[in-house]
Design a protein around this motif. Structure first.
Motif, short mmCIF file in Angstrom:
data_model
loop_
_atom_site.label_atom_id
_atom_site.label_comp_id
_atom_site.label_asym_id
_atom_site.label_seq_id
_atom_site.Cartn_x
_atom_site.Cartn_y
_atom_site.Cartn_z
N PRO A 146 0.75 -1.24 -0.14
CA PRO A 146 0.12 0.11 0.00
C PRO A 146 0.93 1.41 0.07
O PRO A 146 0.46 2.62 0.06
CB PRO A 146 -0.99 -0.17 1.22
CG PRO A 146 -0.19 -1.38 2.07
CD PRO A 146 0.20 -2.27 1.27
N VAL A 192 5.25 9.11 -6.20
CA VAL A 192 3.62 8.93 -7.16
C VAL A 192 3.31 11.00 -6.61
O VAL A 192 3.31 12.26 -7.79
CB VAL A 192 2.82 8.52 -6.94
CG1 VAL A 192 1.21 8.58 -7.46
CG2 VAL A 192 2.42 7.19 -7.43
N GLY A 210 -9.49 13.02 -3.48
CA GLY A 210 -8.71 12.19 -3.06
C GLY A 210 -8.03 11.80 -1.97
O GLY A 210 -7.52 13.25 -1.87
N PHE A 211 -8.41 11.87 -0.26
CA PHE A 211 -7.23 12.08 0.91
C PHE A 211 -6.20 11.32 1.54
O PHE A 211 -6.50 11.63 2.17
CB PHE A 211 -7.73 13.45 1.22
CG PHE A 211 -7.05 14.02 2.18
CD1 PHE A 211 -6.09 15.16 1.37
CD2 PHE A 211 -6.80 14.20 3.32
CE1 PHE A 211 -4.64 16.03 2.13
CE2 PHE A 211 -5.29 14.72 3.61
CZ PHE A 211 -4.74 15.83 3.31
N LYS A 247 -3.19 8.37 0.95
CA LYS A 247 -1.29 8.58 1.60
C LYS A 247 -1.07 10.02 0.53
O LYS A 247 0.18 10.84 0.58
CB LYS A 247 -0.89 7.23 1.23
CG LYS A 247 -1.79 6.02 2.19
CD LYS A 247 -1.04 4.82 2.66
CE LYS A 247 -1.63 4.34 1.46
NZ LYS A 247 -2.87 3.18 1.39
N ALA A 291 -2.29 11.39 -1.64
CA ALA A 291 -2.38 13.54 -1.81
C ALA A 291 -1.97 13.64 -0.56
O ALA A 291 -1.96 14.94 -0.66
CB ALA A 291 -4.70 13.00 -1.91
N ASP A 315 -12.45 14.19 -0.30
CA ASP A 315 -12.65 12.69 0.38
C ASP A 315 -13.86 12.54 1.06
O ASP A 315 -13.97 12.76 1.95
CB ASP A 315 -11.23 12.26 1.20
CG ASP A 315 -11.38 10.55 1.32
OD1 ASP A 315 -12.44 10.22 1.36
OD2 ASP A 315 -10.27 10.70 0.64
N PRO A 316 -15.16 12.26 0.51
CA PRO A 316 -15.81 11.64 1.08
C PRO A 316 -16.21 10.62 2.86
O PRO A 316 -16.16 10.67 3.15
CB PRO A 316 -17.24 11.31 0.64
CG PRO A 316 -16.16 11.04 -0.48
CD PRO A 316 -15.33 11.22 -0.61
N ILE A 343 -12.95 10.41 4.17
CA ILE A 343 -12.17 10.46 5.25
C ILE A 343 -12.82 12.09 6.11
O ILE A 343 -13.74 12.73 5.39
CB ILE A 343 -10.94 11.49 5.17
CG1 ILE A 343 -9.94 10.74 4.08
CG2 ILE A 343 -10.05 12.05 6.19
CD1 ILE A 343 -9.30 9.53 4.28
N THR A 350 -16.02 5.54 -8.96
CA THR A 350 -14.83 6.36 -9.67
C THR A 350 -14.68 6.63 -11.02
O THR A 350 -13.68 7.58 -11.63
CB THR A 350 -13.49 6.82 -8.56
OG1 THR A 350 -12.54 5.59 -9.27
CG2 THR A 350 -13.90 6.77 -7.70
N1 LIG Z 1 0.45 6.30 -11.84
C1 LIG Z 1 0.93 5.57 -10.96
O1 LIG Z 1 2.16 4.87 -11.01
C2 LIG Z 1 0.24 4.83 -9.24
C3 LIG Z 1 0.67 4.12 -8.15
C4 LIG Z 1 0.56 4.29 -7.00
C5 LIG Z 1 -0.88 4.44 -6.93
N2 LIG Z 1 -1.72 4.92 -8.35
C6 LIG Z 1 -3.31 5.19 -7.87
O2 LIG Z 1 -3.56 6.00 -7.33
C7 LIG Z 1 -4.24 5.86 -6.17
C8 LIG Z 1 -4.45 6.53 -4.81
O3 LIG Z 1 -3.22 6.20 -4.54
P1 LIG Z 1 -3.09 5.96 -2.79
O4 LIG Z 1 -2.26 5.36 -2.02
O5 LIG Z 1 -3.81 7.57 -1.97
O6 LIG Z 1 -4.68 5.17 -2.04
P2 LIG Z 1 -4.89 5.77 -0.91
O7 LIG Z 1 -6.52 4.47 -0.65
O8 LIG Z 1 -4.39 5.81 -0.21
O9 LIG Z 1 -6.34 7.00 -0.78
C9 LIG Z 1 -6.98 6.95 -1.98
C10 LIG Z 1 -8.76 8.04 -0.99
O10 LIG Z 1 -9.55 7.94 -1.81
C11 LIG Z 1 -10.46 8.75 -1.36
N3 LIG Z 1 -11.71 8.25 -2.80
C12 LIG Z 1 -12.09 6.56 -2.59
N4 LIG Z 1 -13.41 6.59 -2.99
C13 LIG Z 1 -13.34 8.31 -3.73
C14 LIG Z 1 -14.74 9.31 -4.32
N5 LIG Z 1 -15.51 8.72 -5.45
N6 LIG Z 1 -14.13 10.96 -4.13
C15 LIG Z 1 -13.25 11.00 -3.26
N7 LIG Z 1 -12.35 9.86 -2.86
C16 LIG Z 1 -12.76 9.55 -2.41
C17 LIG Z 1 -10.46 6.84 -0.25
O11 LIG Z 1 -11.62 7.70 0.55
C18 LIG Z 1 -9.19 7.39 0.06
O12 LIG Z 1 -8.64 8.38 1.58
C19 LIG Z 1 -4.42 3.98 -6.24
O13 LIG Z 1 -5.94 3.43 -6.53
C20 LIG Z 1 -3.74 3.97 -7.57
O14 LIG Z 1 -4.63 4.19 -8.57
C21 LIG Z 1 -1.26 4.98 -8.85
#
Ligand SMILES: NC(=O)c1ccc[n+]([C@@H]2O[C@H](COP(=O)([O-])OP(=O)(O)OC[C@H]3O[C@@H](n4cnc5c(N)ncnc54)[C@H](O)[C@@H]3O)[C@@H](O)[C@H]2O)c1
Length: 328
Positions: A95, A102, A149-150, A152, A154, A172-173, A175, A211
């Motif tokens: 995770p 990123v 989204g908020f 890790k 973000a 982020d609904p 959090i 999403t």
């Molecule tokens: N480009 C890349 O190389 C790369 C690498 C890692 C992750 N990612 C993508 O980044 C995403 C986010 O990663 P993370 O580590 O921050 O995940 P995370 O799980 O820590 O955070 C995701 C957040 O999105 C929120 N969320 C979910 N649905 C939502 C909505 N409809 N509206 C607003 N907020 C919403 C969740 O509550 C959560 O807080 C991953 O799911 C992955 O798809 C991309």
């Protein structure tokens, strides 16, 4: 024991091979893109490591011995988790291995877009020495960035943007507002509010039913004139035709994208000079991938030797195993 890597973008699979050899497991590395290819490769595997290949319900139902599906990454949109749970297969991810990478990459895309680096570099290479055709170039300090989204990534992005003097808001609904506020970030009640308020918008939500297509024509029409969109999450969150329209109309001046659907040389978004695109590279650094590979295969080794994985995403499956064991 047989473990399969369905597909991977890493320099080699030596880390996995070594870790699995230590428990006497054989590693088979594939280059699967389609579900049918995964089934052919992984049918009799005890563990599956996957990057982008589709681990659909059909794949999961065809696995005869599998105990663990380890996603080598954060996002889980290519794994049918309910199907895996239904068959008692634990799914893991890694995770937090690339939160720095990123968020750095999202910031780099944002700065590259706002500072018009692509156009400026191209014009210098074609013999010009004049920034004026690429105006307006707005000051970054004081601008509002809206994070969708908020989680890790973000939050890391928020800290970096605050360091540059931006005001940071987030929607982020899931959090609590207090947690958002505790990071010096303004919690917003709706995506609509975020789109109306923000000069720059950066997407950090997982891809899922809620999403997919989150950014369509309506959402772009709500954004400020001249706004910039950054997407390092997943391509399918943005409707690309709507993004192209928003760029063509000038609603958006630029977009920084680490993910696009069906990448190809004549992709319509490549026609816009204000668009920066990277090939799903945001997660990558030498250190991040070494950590990713080590931790992903670590959970496979744990499960195949009867220990609990560190990052299960369907832990109820393990609770079931424990309950069964405890109950004899
Ligand atoms: N480009 C890349 O190389 C790369 C690498 C890692 C992750 N990612 C993508 O980044 C995403 C986010 O990663 P993370 O580590 O921050 O995940 P995370 O799980 O820590 O955070 C995701 C957040 O999105 C929120 N969320 C979910 N649905 C939502 C909505 N409809 N509206 C607003 N907020 C919403 C969740 O509550 C959560 O807080 C991953 O799911 C992955 O798809 C991309």
């Amino acid at each position: 024991l047989k473990v399969v890597i369905t597909d991977h973008p890493f320099p080699s699979a030596d880390i996995e091979r070594e870790a699995l050899a230590a428990i006497g497991a054989q590693l088979v590395v594939g280059r699967c893109r389609e579900a049918a290819e995964v089934i052919d490769l992984a049918r009799d595997a005890d563990g599956v490591l996957v990057t982008y290949a589709p681990i659909t319900r059909a794949v999961i139902e065809a696995l005869t011995r599998c105990k663990i599906i380890a996603r080598m990454g954060i996002g889980l949109d290519n794994v049918d988790i309910p199907a895996a749970s239904g068959r008692g297969i634990v799914v893991t991810n890694v995770p937090d291995y690339c939160v720095d990478e990123v968020s750095d990459h999202a910031l780099a895309l944002l700065l590259g877009c706002v500072r018009r680096l692509r156009q400026l570099d191209q014009s210098v290479r074609s013999g010009h020495w004049d920034f004026r055709p690429y105006r307006p170039i707005p000051r970054i300090r004081g601008k509002i960035i809206g994070l969708v989204g908020f989680g890790k990534i973000a939050r890391a992005m928020a800290r970096k943007c605050q360091g540059l003097g931006m005001q940071v808001a987030a929607f982020d609904p899931y959090i609590a507002s207090d947690i958002v506020r505790s990071q010096g970030v303004v919690p917003l009640r709706s995506l609509e509010e975020l789109l109306r308020e923000s000069d720059f918008v950066s997407v950090h939500v997982p891809l899922g039913p809620d999403t997919r297509g989150l950014f369509g024509e309506t959402e772009f029409s709500l954004m400020k004139q001249g706004a910039v969109l950054v997407n390092t999450a997943r391509a399918e969150i943005v409707v690309e035709e709507a993004l192209a329209q928003a760029l063509a109309s000038g609603r958006l001046t630029a977009a920084g994208l680490d993910v696009i659907a069906n990448p190809r040389a004549d992709h319509p978004l490549l026609a816009f000079p204000g668009v920066l695109i990277s090939p799903h590279a945001a997660f990558f650094s030498e250190e991040a991938t070494e950590e990713l590979q080590t931790r992903a295969v670590g959970d496979v080794v744990r499960v195949l030797t009867g220990a609990l994985p560190l990052n299960p995403v369907n832990p109820e499956v393990l609770a079931g195993v424990e309950a069964k064991t405890n109950g004899g």
